[in-house]
Write a protein that holds these residues in place. Structure first.
Motif, PDB file in Angstrom:
ATOM      1  N   PHE A 103      -7.962   2.902  -4.928  1.00  0.00           N
ATOM      2  CA  PHE A 103      -7.225   1.873  -4.194  1.00  0.00           C
ATOM      3  C   PHE A 103      -8.138   1.154  -3.214  1.00  0.00           C
ATOM      4  O   PHE A 103      -8.083  -0.077  -3.094  1.00  0.00           O
ATOM      5  CB  PHE A 103      -6.027   2.461  -3.448  1.00  0.00           C
ATOM      6  N   LEU A 154      -6.460  -1.387   7.031  1.00  0.00           N
ATOM      7  CA  LEU A 154      -5.740  -2.492   6.404  1.00  0.00           C
ATOM      8  C   LEU A 154      -5.756  -3.732   7.293  1.00  0.00           C
ATOM      9  O   LEU A 154      -5.884  -4.860   6.812  1.00  0.00           O
ATOM     10  CB  LEU A 154      -4.295  -2.075   6.099  1.00  0.00           C
ATOM     11  N   LEU A 201      -7.741   6.248   4.448  1.00  0.00           N
ATOM     12  CA  LEU A 201      -6.441   6.325   3.777  1.00  0.00           C
ATOM     13  C   LEU A 201      -6.157   7.692   3.182  1.00  0.00           C
ATOM     14  O   LEU A 201      -5.171   7.859   2.448  1.00  0.00           O
ATOM     15  CB  LEU A 201      -6.373   5.255   2.691  1.00  0.00           C
ATOM     16  N   THR A 204       0.826  -1.207   0.000  1.00  0.00           N
ATOM     17  CA  THR A 204       0.000   0.000   0.000  1.00  0.00           C
ATOM     18  C   THR A 204       0.859   1.254   0.000  1.00  0.00           C
ATOM     19  O   THR A 204       0.537   2.233  -0.687  1.00  0.00           O
ATOM     20  CB  THR A 204      -0.929   0.002   1.219  1.00  0.00           C
ATOM     21  N   ASN A 227      -3.944   6.349  -4.886  1.00  0.00           N
ATOM     22  CA  ASN A 227      -4.078   6.824  -3.508  1.00  0.00           C
ATOM     23  C   ASN A 227      -3.117   7.970  -3.218  1.00  0.00           C
ATOM     24  O   ASN A 227      -3.281   8.687  -2.241  1.00  0.00           O
ATOM     25  CB  ASN A 227      -3.861   5.691  -2.505  1.00  0.00           C
ATOM     26  N   LEU A 243      -8.616  -2.744  -2.859  1.00  0.00           N
ATOM     27  CA  LEU A 243      -8.226  -3.336  -1.580  1.00  0.00           C
ATOM     28  C   LEU A 243      -9.218  -4.414  -1.168  1.00  0.00           C
ATOM     29  O   LEU A 243      -8.826  -5.522  -0.758  1.00  0.00           O
ATOM     30  CB  LEU A 243      -8.147  -2.249  -0.511  1.00  0.00           C
TER      31      LEU A 243
END
Length: 599
Positions: A242, A354, A293, A216, A227, A246
């Protein structure tokens, strides 16, 4: 009618190619590929080790396998798997030396000057910061900007063909495909590609969550899925590209996507121990993960950031309002409370999003299914997926989580009893051919006979391989290359790859050195030569049509129990070269057979 040498070669190609096309098509459509290919036979565990857990057998790898202790075939296989998984203990100096001595051409014209050089692979060990500087050099030609990516492609071929750590290389290929990035999508990605390759290689048998975090943060993924520009603003965050992948590709998978759900409170709950999760994800999970994020970007010299290419937290870009990601509802129909508090900070929000995705039971199911498909069968048995899932969940915090899961898969009864349930993808077939024939991959030269446009042998190999559709680091979408026979068993992939078995040895097609005749023991009969190469390339001698067809091709009407003889009927057929050409053609025909392509 006079029979010409061209007739013999083309007739042999048509005969084997027809058989191969029929057989591989059966693999792609049949739920029981081995049964569909009646001219093959179940292989020993040694065959499975060489042809599914490596990029094909080589004399060196087979010697390594036979040298591992163990009285029975199963004990020897188990020991070899564990040895390969402990890859750092395997001396890989010969492969490392080949990488050090490799030469790759670069040629371009810039500002009225022409550069025409061969250089070593000097960017492979460069730091991320050093690689990034390659990106920011003003007025740098494109060939120089993407040079690091080109060097990784060469190193990948060298490792696939020569590394003694074959299972490790198979796993590196798997994770590159799982976290697919098209390296030439952006010059910053191509320039820093050795760093992305190192991330994959470092964590290929490590912990999935740790790998996910590093992927990432990488320049490659940040720019490929945008991102890098994810800045707070708007109800769904700045850029959700992203975050979408993900969930859909990297963790839970599309099977765990509830497309038409808009209320989290209606999603069933899944539990593992004391942990509770929403059983699947919805669009709002994507939106809020994207918000988590925001501010995760790259130090690219903009907005007051340094210009080093390192991962960078831009706190002023972060959305600090509460968020809800994969949270379970306390009761049916009741929305879950946000599980990301106000003002949590960019680092904590991103890492927790994450972590939740990586630890989810659905992620374990998705990833274990993909691993079983890669290592065992296009349609892996549910019992094997369950075994892998259990090990995955038990070792989510283990630094060698992936290694433990791979070991559980490979030592299972299901893995040991399945052969021929997959076929090679084109690059795998090429690498298997090169490994079995002890081929010497080329080194580029500045010019050939004074012609500076010639001598780029690696670019010829890459161009030919890309035409099959199996484009190393070049798949256009984040999904990665398909891993099922029904995609690859088609005329383009097969015919182009079959042609490469011949063209790669030509000066205009790759200049690979393949001495098939020199490796064939002298004095063998036609049957003996065929058996020698069947053992070398397949690790076993199949029952059925293939052996007979190859012997008849080599004998050309003569005694199959005698060495191949020169033929009459054309000016050059009475020469030893003509016999040698036939031996080479026989091996190339063997490489087009279904038996060679099955895994």
């Amino acid at each position: 009618m006079e029979l010409t040498r061209r007739d013999v070669l083309e007739g042999g190609v048509a005969l084997i190619a027809g058989l191969a096309a029929a057989g591989l098509a059966a693999v792609g459509t049949s739920p029981a590929p081995v049964a569909a290919c009646s001219y093959t036979q179940p292989a020993s565990l040694r065959t499975i080790a060489m042809r599914r857990l490596a990029f094909g057998p080589s004399p060196e790898l087979m010697a390594m396998y036979d040298a591992t202790p163990g009285a029975s075939d199963e004990e020897r296989f188990n020991n070899w798997v564990r040895q390969q998984l402990n890859y750092t203990a395997i001396d890989n100096t010969p492969c490392a030396n080949r990488i050090l001595s490799a030469q790759l051409k670069i040629r371009y014209t810039h500002n009225s000057s022409t550069i025409n050089e061969v250089r070593p692979l000097s960017w492979l060990s460069a730091s991320r910061e050093t690689l990034w500087q390659q990106r920011v050099v003003p007025d740098l030609p494109w060939a120089e900007r993407i040079r690091p990516y080109e060097e990784v492609r060469v190193a990948t071929w060298l490792r696939a063909v020569y590394s003694r750590r074959q299972l490790f290389e198979v796993m590196v290929d798997f994770w590159h495909n799982h976290f697919n990035v098209r390296a030439t999508a952006d010059q910053r990605i191509a320039a820093t590609w050795p760093d992305y390759d190192r991330i994959i290689r470092t964590h290929a048998l490590g912990n999935f969550y740790t790998m996910l975090v590093e992927v990432t943060k990488s320049v490659a993924m940040m720019y490929y899925l945008n991102n890098v520009s994810n800045k707070a603003g708007g109800g769904e965050g700045g850029n959700e590209n992203f975050a979408r992948e993900l969930f859909e590709l990297h963790t839970l998978g599309s099977d765990n996507y509830l497309k038409f759900y808009s209320q989290r409170g209606n999603i069933p709950v899944v539990e593992y121990g004391s942990e509770r999760y929403a059983s699947a994800y919805i669009d709002y999970d994507v939106y809020d993960a994207s918000r988590c994020l925001t501010g995760w970007t790259i130090a690219n010299g903009r907005d007051g950031r340094p210009n080093t290419g390192a991962f960078y937290l831009m706190e002023s870009w972060h959305d600090n309002y509460p968020k809800t990601v994969l949270a379970p509802a306390p009761l049916p129909g009741i929305e879950p409370a946000p599980n990301f508090p106000f003002n949590n900070g960019a680092e904590r929000d991103g890492m927790e999003a994450l972590r939740l995705a990586a630890r989810h039971p659905g992620t374990a199911r998705h990833l274990c299914t993909k691993l079983c498909r890669r290592l065992v069968a296009d349609n892996p048995p549910e019992s094997l997926i369950n075994t892998a899932w259990s090990v995955w969940m038990q070792h989510r915090d283990s630094p060698d989580q992936i290694r433990r899961v791979v070991e559980a898969i490979l030592l299972s009864p299901e893995a040991k009893s399945a052969f021929g349930a997959k076929i090679c993808r084109p690059l795998e077939a090429m690498w298997a051919f090169l490994r079995a024939t002890n081929a010497a991959l080329p080194n580029d030269v500045p010019a050939v006979n004074g012609d500076a446009t010639q001598g780029g042998y690696w670019s010829s190999l890459f161009w030919s391989a890309d035409q099959t559709g199996h484009r190393l680091f070049g798949w256009d979408t984040p999904t990665g290359h398909p891993d099922r026979a029904d995609y690859w068993a088609n005329t383009n992939a097969l015919l182009r790859t079959w042609n490469i078995f011949y063209t790669m040895a030509q000066s205009w097609g790759g200049n690979v050195t393949i001495d098939i005749v020199g490796q064939t023991p002298p004095g063998l009969s036609c049957a003996g030569i065929v058996d020698f190469w069947l053992q070398r390339m397949l690790t076993y001698i199949p029952t059925g049509d293939l052996r007979t067809l190859l012997i008849n091709f080599l004998a050309q009407g003569g005694d199959p129990n005698q060495p191949p003889q020169p033929l009459r009927g054309a000016p050059d057929w009475g020469s030893a070269d003509a016999v040698n050409d036939r031996i080479v053609a026989m091996v190339q025909l063997l490489a087009t057979s279904p038996e060679f392509w099955l895994r």
